[in-house]
Design a protein around this motif. Structure first.
Motif, PDB file in Angstrom:
ATOM      1  N   GLU A 165       0.845  -1.205   0.000  1.00 38.82           N
ATOM      2  CA  GLU A 165       0.000   0.000   0.000  1.00 38.82           C
ATOM      3  C   GLU A 165       0.877   1.250   0.000  1.00 38.82           C
ATOM      4  O   GLU A 165       0.602   2.223  -0.718  1.00 38.82           O
ATOM      5  CB  GLU A 165      -0.912  -0.006   1.227  1.00 38.82           C
ATOM      6  CG  GLU A 165      -1.941   1.110   1.248  1.00 38.82           C
ATOM      7  CD  GLU A 165      -3.071   0.889   0.244  1.00 38.82           C
ATOM      8  OE1 GLU A 165      -3.433   1.869  -0.459  1.00 38.82           O
ATOM      9  OE2 GLU A 165      -3.582  -0.234   0.139  1.00 38.82           O
ATOM     10  N   GLU A 166       1.954   1.216   0.778  1.00 33.25           N
ATOM     11  CA  GLU A 166       2.860   2.361   0.836  1.00 33.25           C
ATOM     12  C   GLU A 166       3.565   2.564  -0.504  1.00 33.25           C
ATOM     13  O   GLU A 166       3.716   3.704  -0.961  1.00 33.25           O
ATOM     14  CB  GLU A 166       3.884   2.176   1.954  1.00 33.25           C
ATOM     15  CG  GLU A 166       4.750   3.393   2.193  1.00 33.25           C
ATOM     16  CD  GLU A 166       5.608   3.295   3.441  1.00 33.25           C
ATOM     17  OE1 GLU A 166       6.202   4.328   3.826  1.00 33.25           O
ATOM     18  OE2 GLU A 166       5.691   2.197   4.025  1.00 33.25           O
ATOM     19  N   LYS A 185       2.360   1.720  -3.365  1.00 36.73           N
ATOM     20  CA  LYS A 185       1.316   2.192  -4.286  1.00 36.73           C
ATOM     21  C   LYS A 185       1.091   3.698  -4.113  1.00 36.73           C
ATOM     22  O   LYS A 185       1.025   4.451  -5.094  1.00 36.73           O
ATOM     23  CB  LYS A 185       0.020   1.421  -4.010  1.00 36.73           C
ATOM     24  CG  LYS A 185      -1.180   1.859  -4.840  1.00 36.73           C
ATOM     25  CD  LYS A 185      -2.414   1.048  -4.414  1.00 36.73           C
ATOM     26  CE  LYS A 185      -3.674   1.522  -5.109  1.00 36.73           C
ATOM     27  NZ  LYS A 185      -4.863   0.746  -4.660  1.00 36.73           N
ATOM     28  N   GLU A 186       0.999   4.145  -2.859  1.00 41.97           N
ATOM     29  CA  GLU A 186       0.713   5.554  -2.580  1.00 41.97           C
ATOM     30  C   GLU A 186       1.890   6.467  -2.949  1.00 41.97           C
ATOM     31  O   GLU A 186       1.692   7.596  -3.400  1.00 41.97           O
ATOM     32  CB  GLU A 186       0.390   5.729  -1.095  1.00 41.97           C
ATOM     33  CG  GLU A 186      -0.939   5.122  -0.670  1.00 41.97           C
ATOM     34  CD  GLU A 186      -1.146   5.186   0.843  1.00 41.97           C
ATOM     35  OE1 GLU A 186      -0.212   5.651   1.542  1.00 41.97           O
ATOM     36  OE2 GLU A 186      -2.225   4.783   1.312  1.00 41.97           O
ATOM     37  N   LYS A 187       3.100   5.961  -2.753  1.00 38.46           N
ATOM     38  CA  LYS A 187       4.282   6.817  -2.909  1.00 38.46           C
ATOM     39  C   LYS A 187       5.072   6.530  -4.188  1.00 38.46           C
ATOM     40  O   LYS A 187       6.180   7.054  -4.351  1.00 38.46           O
ATOM     41  CB  LYS A 187       5.192   6.655  -1.693  1.00 38.46           C
ATOM     42  CG  LYS A 187       4.538   7.068  -0.382  1.00 38.46           C
ATOM     43  CD  LYS A 187       5.472   6.831   0.805  1.00 38.46           C
ATOM     44  CE  LYS A 187       4.832   7.244   2.116  1.00 38.46           C
ATOM     45  NZ  LYS A 187       5.715   6.980   3.283  1.00 38.46           N
ATOM     46  N   TYR A 230      -2.779  -3.337  -6.170  1.00 36.58           N
ATOM     47  CA  TYR A 230      -1.564  -2.599  -5.827  1.00 36.58           C
ATOM     48  C   TYR A 230      -0.825  -2.083  -7.055  1.00 36.58           C
ATOM     49  O   TYR A 230       0.272  -1.528  -6.940  1.00 36.58           O
ATOM     50  CB  TYR A 230      -0.642  -3.481  -4.986  1.00 36.58           C
ATOM     51  CG  TYR A 230      -1.225  -3.822  -3.629  1.00 36.58           C
ATOM     52  CD1 TYR A 230      -1.377  -2.850  -2.646  1.00 36.58           C
ATOM     53  CD2 TYR A 230      -1.665  -5.108  -3.341  1.00 36.58           C
ATOM     54  CE1 TYR A 230      -1.932  -3.147  -1.416  1.00 36.58           C
ATOM     55  CE2 TYR A 230      -2.217  -5.428  -2.109  1.00 36.58           C
ATOM     56  CZ  TYR A 230      -2.354  -4.439  -1.147  1.00 36.58           C
ATOM     57  OH  TYR A 230      -2.915  -4.740   0.068  1.00 36.58           O
TER      58      TYR A 230
END
Length: 602
Positions: A279-280, A282-284, A334
């Motif tokens: 998730e991290e 994906k976000e960053k 993802y």
């Protein structure tokens, strides 16, 4: 530009990661012609040399041995073997392209193995239905021009970097340590491929890589060789990638691996679970690329190399994936470029080197046969298999009063507790010295036996992880140790058959289900349970003397797991949307893990 060529080179959405030393040493010769990428370990230059001899003779190629005593023999041996793989795969692929588009041919199999959503596969099916022969031939040639063999990638464990000495015990210099020599072997090869750097940070290796020109882009923005970092969390990925970017080296892929739900050495994170980690990423992802590109482009400019835009940066994941639904969910949710399938391919004789006895034991194994051990001389947790012949040999040697292994290769010789030159903790020499020291301490029986077991648990990986390849290919020398070490991930316990390459790939892409009758928790739940069990055992080992530092570690570990559970509770609706997962069952499993953590008193 590099981004387009690198990203589009992948027709499949999976790769086969490195599997021990010998298990995937020649996997490219078995799968690359079908467009499947795989990873070869180049830790053992003796293995690469023997496999070069084997495949040269098998394919009527001239073989000139490279003696261990030759200057820079390790790098030369690795280069020679990789060049042979490159040549033979190209021969195989050229032969495939010359075959007719008919059932049973390798060309037809190439398209058959592709995922159904593949544009190439769809166009191939359309071509087969064409009635105009000239139009059909033109369509087939157009399709062939888009086919590519799978990548022959290599793996270097950065911390396996033994110093080497001359016959006169003179240090040969930093450039001749094991990791640097292996990197030179890859850099000097003809491969257009990637090196996967695993097992953490090695600044000396990164400094050496700056000298390897194939990692830099040419005038078209394309690098002959790419860098892949195998990482366990976002922070370590950023730290390592920045170090490389400052040297003008671009990380073309972050290969995120589960800390515990994987094969081989297991690098347990501080409770960070795969879902939140992905998730991290994906976000960053966009900000990561932008930040690294700014550093990278400045470094290249200083070297007089211009780059117009950020090269591509793939993100993939591996460790514990077992179903087509899990595979597709990871890629879709993802936004991954691909996913790695490792241990299940140990049950595919077409793809890997597993001897008959070990294969039979794997097929008939249950969950209790797979366990996390301290067997590795590296001092890192190691996924072990109770039914391996090397484990039986270890126990027999202890029973005979001669624990430990003869140490011939010395790749994992790092201990200087008793000697000036490093020796291996799995060796008979080390264990003999260590046990003598233990006996002098006059410890209570319980403590003595616990420490005795810890000393003698170490096994020889240098020989054990190669034996299966030698046995399968009838290459074992007289008096050579035939005990096999194997390190499958715990996820393999759910697979209980011997499969063809086609069957395994159809399983990955959802065309068949090899686990149809198996009750198997979701990969996220499996990993979570592994971490909870790991924490409980680690706490139990510290009951006698719990330091303040260890107490903080356990507290943070537990908090991260609880954070992961909360994350998965929020993810359940999304999982349901994209798969057939039973919501109530997963919610119950998360609750059980939460209760187990609550019972972990620090």
């Amino acid at each position: 530009m590099q981004s387009k060529s690198y990203r589009n080179s992948m027709n499949h959405t999976f790769h086969i990661p490195v599997l021990g030393l010998g298990y995937s040493i020649d996997t490219p010769l078995k799968v690359a012609k079908y467009g499947i990428s795989s990873v070869v370990s180049i830790v053992d230059d003796e293995l690469t040399e023997r496999m070069r001899k084997f495949h040269s003779e098998k394919n009527d190629e001239r073989y000139v041995p490279i003696d261990k005593k030759e200057t820079d023999s390790r790098a030369l041996r690795i280069t020679a073997y990789l060049n042979l793989l490159h040549k033979l795969v190209n021969v195989q692929f050229s032969s495939l392209l010359n075959e007719p588009a008919e059932p049973g041919t390798a060309l037809d199999k190439y398209f058959e193995l592709l995922p159904d959503q593949s544009t190439l596969k769809r166009k191939y099916a359309e071509m087969l239905k064409m009635t105009d022969l000239q139009e059909k031939e033109l369509a087939l040639e157009a399709l062939k021009s888009k086919l590519k063999p799978g990548s022959i990638d290599v793996n270097i464990m950065s911390k396996v970097d033994k110093a080497n000495y001359s016959l006169k015990d003179e240090y040969l210099g930093d450039d001749h340590t094991d990791a640097l020599a292996a990197m030179r072997g890859f850099a000097n090869s003809n491969l257009k491929a990637s090196v996967i750097i695993s097992a953490g940070l090695n600044p000396r290796l990164y400094t050496y890589m700056e000298k390897c020109t194939d990692f830099y882009p040419n005038l078209s923005g394309i690098s002959r060789k790419n860098i892949i970092l195998k990482v366990s969390d976002f922070r370590s990925a950023m730290i390592q990638a920045k170090m490389l970017a400052k040297k003008g080296l671009w990380v073309a892929e972050f290969r995120v691996e589960s800390g515990l739900n994987c094969g081989g050495h297991a690098f347990a994170t501080e409770g960070f679970l795969l879902g939140p980690i992905l998730e991290e990423f994906k976000e960053k992802r966009a900000s990561l690329t932008a930040e690294l590109y700014e550093i990278y482009s400045a470094a290249l400019t200083a070297k007089g190399i211009s780059v117009l835009s950020p090269p591509s940066q793939r993100i993939t994941a591996q460790g514990g994936i077992g179903t087509a639904e899990e595979h597709q969910f990871l890629i879709n949710y993802y936004q991954l470029d691909a996913a790695g399938w490792g241990s299940p391919f140990l049950l595919v004789p077409e793809a890997t080197n597993v001897d008959d006895d070990t294969l039979t034991n794997l097929v008939n194994a249950d969950h209790t046969d797979y366990y996390l051990s301290n067997s590795s001389p590296l001092g890192v947790l190691f996924n072990n298999f109770k039914k391996s012949s090397i484990e039986q040999q270890r126990l027999e040697r202890i029973a005979k009063g001669r624990p430990g292994s003869p140490c011939t290769k010395k790749f994992l010789s790092t201990n200087t507790e008793f000697t000036v030159l490093p020796i291996c903790t799995a060796s008979r020499a080390y264990q003999n010295l260590k046990l003598k020291e233990l006996e002098k301490q006059n410890l209570p029986a319980e403590i003595y036996h616990r420490q005795f077991d810890a000393i003698t648990e170490k096994i020889c990986l240098c020989e054990g992880l190669c034996s299966s390849a030698y046995l399968k290919n009838d290459m074992l020398k007289p008096k050579e140790n035939k005990a096999v070490s194997i390190c499958p991930g715990p996820n393999l316990a759910y697979f209980s058959g011997k499969y063809s390459l086609k069957e395994m790939i159809q399983h990955i892409y959802g065309k068949t289900n090899l686990l149809d009758a198996v009750n198997r928790p979701n990969l996220f739940i499996n990993e979570l349970n592994l971490y909870v069990d790991y924490l409980k055992k680690d706490i139990a080992l510290q009951l006698d003397e719990l330091s303040v530092k260890k107490e903080r570690y356990f507290t943070k570990f537990k908090e991260q797991l609880l954070h992961g559970i909360a994350y998965y509770k929020g993810l359940v609706p999304e999982l349901k949307k994209q798969s057939n997962i039973a919501i109530s069952e997963m919610q119950q499993q998360l609750q059980q893990a939460e209760h187990a953590l609550a019972a972990c008193k620090i």
